[in-house]
Scaffold this active site. Structure first.
Site, short mmCIF file in Angstrom:
data_model
loop_
_atom_site.label_atom_id
_atom_site.label_comp_id
_atom_site.label_asym_id
_atom_site.label_seq_id
_atom_site.Cartn_x
_atom_site.Cartn_y
_atom_site.Cartn_z
N LYS A 129 -10.23 37.84 40.43
CA LYS A 129 -11.10 37.71 38.94
C LYS A 129 -11.76 36.46 39.32
O LYS A 129 -10.56 35.34 39.22
CB LYS A 129 -10.96 37.53 37.58
CG LYS A 129 -10.74 37.77 36.87
CD LYS A 129 -9.82 38.53 35.77
CE LYS A 129 -10.24 37.94 34.22
NZ LYS A 129 -9.48 38.21 32.98
N ASP A 170 -13.31 33.21 29.93
CA ASP A 170 -13.23 34.34 28.79
C ASP A 170 -13.22 33.57 27.30
O ASP A 170 -11.96 33.61 26.55
CB ASP A 170 -12.65 34.89 28.91
CG ASP A 170 -11.92 36.43 28.62
OD1 ASP A 170 -12.20 36.55 27.86
OD2 ASP A 170 -10.59 36.79 28.92
N LYS A 199 -12.17 36.32 21.78
CA LYS A 199 -10.86 36.55 21.54
C LYS A 199 -10.64 35.68 19.54
O LYS A 199 -11.51 34.73 19.00
CB LYS A 199 -10.53 36.00 22.33
CG LYS A 199 -10.62 36.17 23.54
CD LYS A 199 -9.77 35.65 24.23
CE LYS A 199 -9.64 36.35 25.83
NZ LYS A 199 -8.62 37.27 25.76
N ASP A 216 -8.87 31.31 33.72
CA ASP A 216 -9.05 32.62 34.15
C ASP A 216 -9.90 32.91 35.48
O ASP A 216 -10.45 34.63 35.40
CB ASP A 216 -9.69 33.81 32.56
CG ASP A 216 -9.64 35.04 32.28
OD1 ASP A 216 -8.74 35.90 33.11
OD2 ASP A 216 -10.69 36.01 32.16
N ASP A 239 -13.34 41.90 25.83
CA ASP A 239 -12.69 41.61 26.63
C ASP A 239 -11.74 42.28 27.17
O ASP A 239 -11.43 41.34 28.56
CB ASP A 239 -11.52 41.13 25.43
CG ASP A 239 -10.83 39.57 25.34
OD1 ASP A 239 -11.14 39.20 26.34
OD2 ASP A 239 -9.86 39.16 24.49
N GLU A 249 -12.63 42.33 30.47
CA GLU A 249 -14.08 42.08 31.74
C GLU A 249 -13.18 42.08 32.78
O GLU A 249 -13.64 42.53 34.13
CB GLU A 249 -14.23 40.49 30.96
CG GLU A 249 -14.66 39.31 31.39
CD GLU A 249 -12.59 39.12 30.74
OE1 GLU A 249 -12.34 40.23 29.74
OE2 GLU A 249 -12.01 38.47 31.79
N ARG A 286 -11.33 43.57 34.26
CA ARG A 286 -11.15 44.57 35.64
C ARG A 286 -13.06 44.95 35.43
O ARG A 286 -12.74 45.86 36.41
CB ARG A 286 -10.62 45.44 34.42
CG ARG A 286 -11.09 46.14 32.91
CD ARG A 286 -10.78 47.14 32.34
NE ARG A 286 -10.09 46.25 31.58
CZ ARG A 286 -9.05 46.60 30.71
NH1 ARG A 286 -8.19 47.76 30.71
NH2 ARG A 286 -7.41 45.47 30.14
N1 BES Z 1 -7.89 36.85 30.29
C1 BES Z 1 -7.91 37.81 29.35
C2 BES Z 1 -6.09 38.29 29.68
C3 BES Z 1 -5.48 36.88 29.27
C4 BES Z 1 -4.35 36.92 28.40
C5 BES Z 1 -4.40 36.23 30.77
C6 BES Z 1 -3.88 35.46 27.94
C7 BES Z 1 -4.55 35.07 30.25
C8 BES Z 1 -3.59 34.74 29.21
C9 BES Z 1 -8.32 39.68 30.16
O1 BES Z 1 -9.76 39.38 29.92
C10 BES Z 1 -7.88 40.26 27.77
O2 BES Z 1 -8.34 39.18 27.24
N2 BES Z 1 -7.46 41.45 28.43
C11 BES Z 1 -7.48 42.04 26.65
C12 BES Z 1 -7.60 43.52 27.03
C13 BES Z 1 -8.06 44.51 26.09
C14 BES Z 1 -8.92 44.18 25.32
C15 BES Z 1 -7.57 45.51 26.36
C16 BES Z 1 -6.21 41.69 26.61
O3 BES Z 1 -5.24 41.34 27.09
O4 BES Z 1 -6.10 41.27 25.70
ZN ZN Z 2 -10.27 37.51 31.29
ZN ZN Z 3 -10.45 39.16 28.56
#
Ligand code: BES
Ligand code: ZN
Ligand code: ZN
Length: 461
Positions: free
Chosen positions: A230, A235, A242, A253, A312, A314, A316
């Site tokens: 990834k 992000d 966020k 990220d 968010d 993204e 996957r």
């Molecule tokens: N890049 C983030 C996950 C992340 C969060 C990595 C904190 C490192 C530290 C990812 O893209 C994300 O935002 N995931 C969401 C998924 C949710 C919307 C199902 C998350 O973890 O909140």
């Molecule tokens: Zn991310």
């Molecule tokens: Zn994200």
């Protein structure tokens, strides 16, 4: 820091301040500043465990930085016998890697160069000069390349655009007959139908890309290991922007992409006798009038349709296209690395990553690679039951569970990826937990580079 190995060392002109390390059986370290301006460190190595062993190297560097030593002298033979689980060579390799990891700091933007002291030379003395040559080279390579990954990850998104990343790959991958680099730019992704990467990158003026590097270290027909990383250069969350301070550090990220790249380069340099491909899915997840939206339905490269229920989620999406591209290689195994879910941090804390595997043999190999490299992971379930959580209401899949969207967030994300990887063997590392260093790591502020070391270990095993 330059690391050299020698049988005897009596010092030479230009050494500057030296710090000499001595192994001690006492309970606490003792730093002795000598009248001649040099210093000695009596390092407490009483009860060394597998987990605490690499910290010895990091502690040595901490003292060297603290005393502002220019030259560090480490008589290594006694030290490496203290590693409980290793033979001499592996113990030495781990030591060398960890000296380099601890010496690194992201400080290119700090004007006052005195703020972070760098040790210029590290002299390792040993009676086993010949025996340790290979381990020295491996340890140096692992440390240097992991620090390269950390430098990429730490670089802010204003510099680290998808194009910058792609150019870096072109520049850094060894130029030799059995290695190739392809960069698929926006128009190539359109032609191919990699619409998930395109959707995620749509909100940014920096266009997304997919970077593919191939290495043939085995017979041409041998099925390759395909790594997919990834590479979200920043992000914001997209239109599901966020909240609060959770955008903090989202320039990291692209940890997955940096890790697969550097472990790939390691395998090439080590002439690993395997065919290896690394696919890096690179995009910036921005908020703008051209961003992809909630409820958009994407036809991914695999042909499967995905409804976006949260912009968010993204990572996957870009990986779905990367995994679909991996299929073309008839891979022996597909391994993904991604800072995929905050839920992984909630589940495991920040000391180890989440690991998934489509069979127990692979899970064991990945776990062992993590254990041996001190870049740990823990086996999580990839049960087929979780697949129905990710089923779409008006599409094949949704990018978050339409109901009960937070329960088992790390698992449902992995299950989503698995559905694109089938029928291939599949492993997945959610490296959000180890994205940034914690105090206990005794590493500089910022990226740890994980799972670069784990992947190096896996590739050479
Ligand atoms: N890049 C983030 C996950 C992340 C969060 C990595 C904190 C490192 C530290 C990812 O893209 C994300 O935002 N995931 C969401 C998924 C949710 C919307 C199902 C998350 O973890 O909140
Ligand atoms: Zn991310
Ligand atoms: Zn994200």
């Amino acid at each position: 820091m330059k690391i050299q190995m020698t049988e005897f060392y009596t010092g030479k002109k230009g050494d500057g301040k030296t710090l000499t390390v001595l192994v001690s059986g006492m309970d606490a370290d003792k730093l002795i500043e000598q009248p001649d301006g040099n210093a000695t460190l009596q390092l407490a190595v009483k009860e060394v465990t597998h987990k605490s062993y690499p910290l010895l190297a990091r502690i040595i560097i901490r003292y060297a930085k603290q005393t502002k030593a220019q030259t560090l002298i480490i008589p290594v033979d006694e030290l490496i016998t203290r590693a409980p689980d290793y033979g001499t060579e592996k113990a030495f390799e781990v030591l060398v890697t960890n000296l380099l990891l601890a010496e690194y700091a992201y400080d290119v933007h700090i004007t006052d160069k005195k703020r972070n002291h760098h040790v210029a030379n590290c002299i390792i003395t040993t009676d086993r000069l010949k025996m340790l040559q290979t381990a020295l080279k491996k340890g140096l390579q692992k440390g240097m390349l992991t620090n390269e990954a950390r430098e990429l990850i730490n670089t802010p998104a204003c510099d680290m655009t998808p194009l910058f990343f792609a150019n870096y790959v072109k520049k850094m991958v060894p130029k030799q007959a059995n290695v190739s680099v392809k960069v698929f730019a926006k128009k190539d992704l359109q032609k191919m139908g990699a619409n998930a990467i395109l959707a995620v990158g749509a909100g940014s003026p920096s266009e997304p890309c997919m970077v593919v590097v191939e290495y043939k270290g085995a017979k041409p027909k041998d099925e390759p290991i395909v790594l997919v990383g990834k590479g979200i250069t920043f992000d914001t969350g997209g239109v599901n922007v966020k909240p609060g301070d959770s955008m903090h550090q989202m320039h990291m990220d692209m940890t997955g992409a940096a890790s697969v790249l550097q472990s790939f380069i390691y395998a090439v340099n080590q002439k690993v006798q395997k065919n290896i491909v690394a696919i890096m899915c690179v995009a910036e997840n921005s908020v703008s009038g051209t961003s992809y939206r909630v409820n958009d339905i994407i036809k991914t490269l695999s042909g499967k349709t995905v409804e976006v229920l949260n912009t968010d989620a993204e990572g996957r999406l870009v990986l779905a296209d990367g995994i679909a591209y991996a299929d073309k290689y008839k891979p022996a195994v597909i391994l993904t690395a991604a800072t995929l879910t905050g839920a992984a941090i909630v589940a495991l804390g920040q000391r180890l990553n989440a690991m998934f595997a489509s069979d127990d043999g692979l899970a064991k190999d990945l776990y062992n690679a993590g254990w041996l490299s001190h870049d740990y992971c823990w086996h999580m379930p990839l049960w087929s039951e979780f697949e129905k959580d990710m089923q779409g209401t008006v599409s094949d899949l949704a990018n978050i569970p339409p109901r009960n969207s937070r329960a088992g967030g790390t698992i449902t994300a992995a299950s989503f990826l698995h559905q694109f990887a089938k029928p291939h063997r599949f492993g997945h590392i959610d490296c959000a937990p180890r994205m940034t260093a914690i105090e206990e790591d005794k590493l500089a502020f910022g990226a740890t580079g994980s799972p670069t070391l784990m992947f190096m270990e896996y590739l050479e095993s």
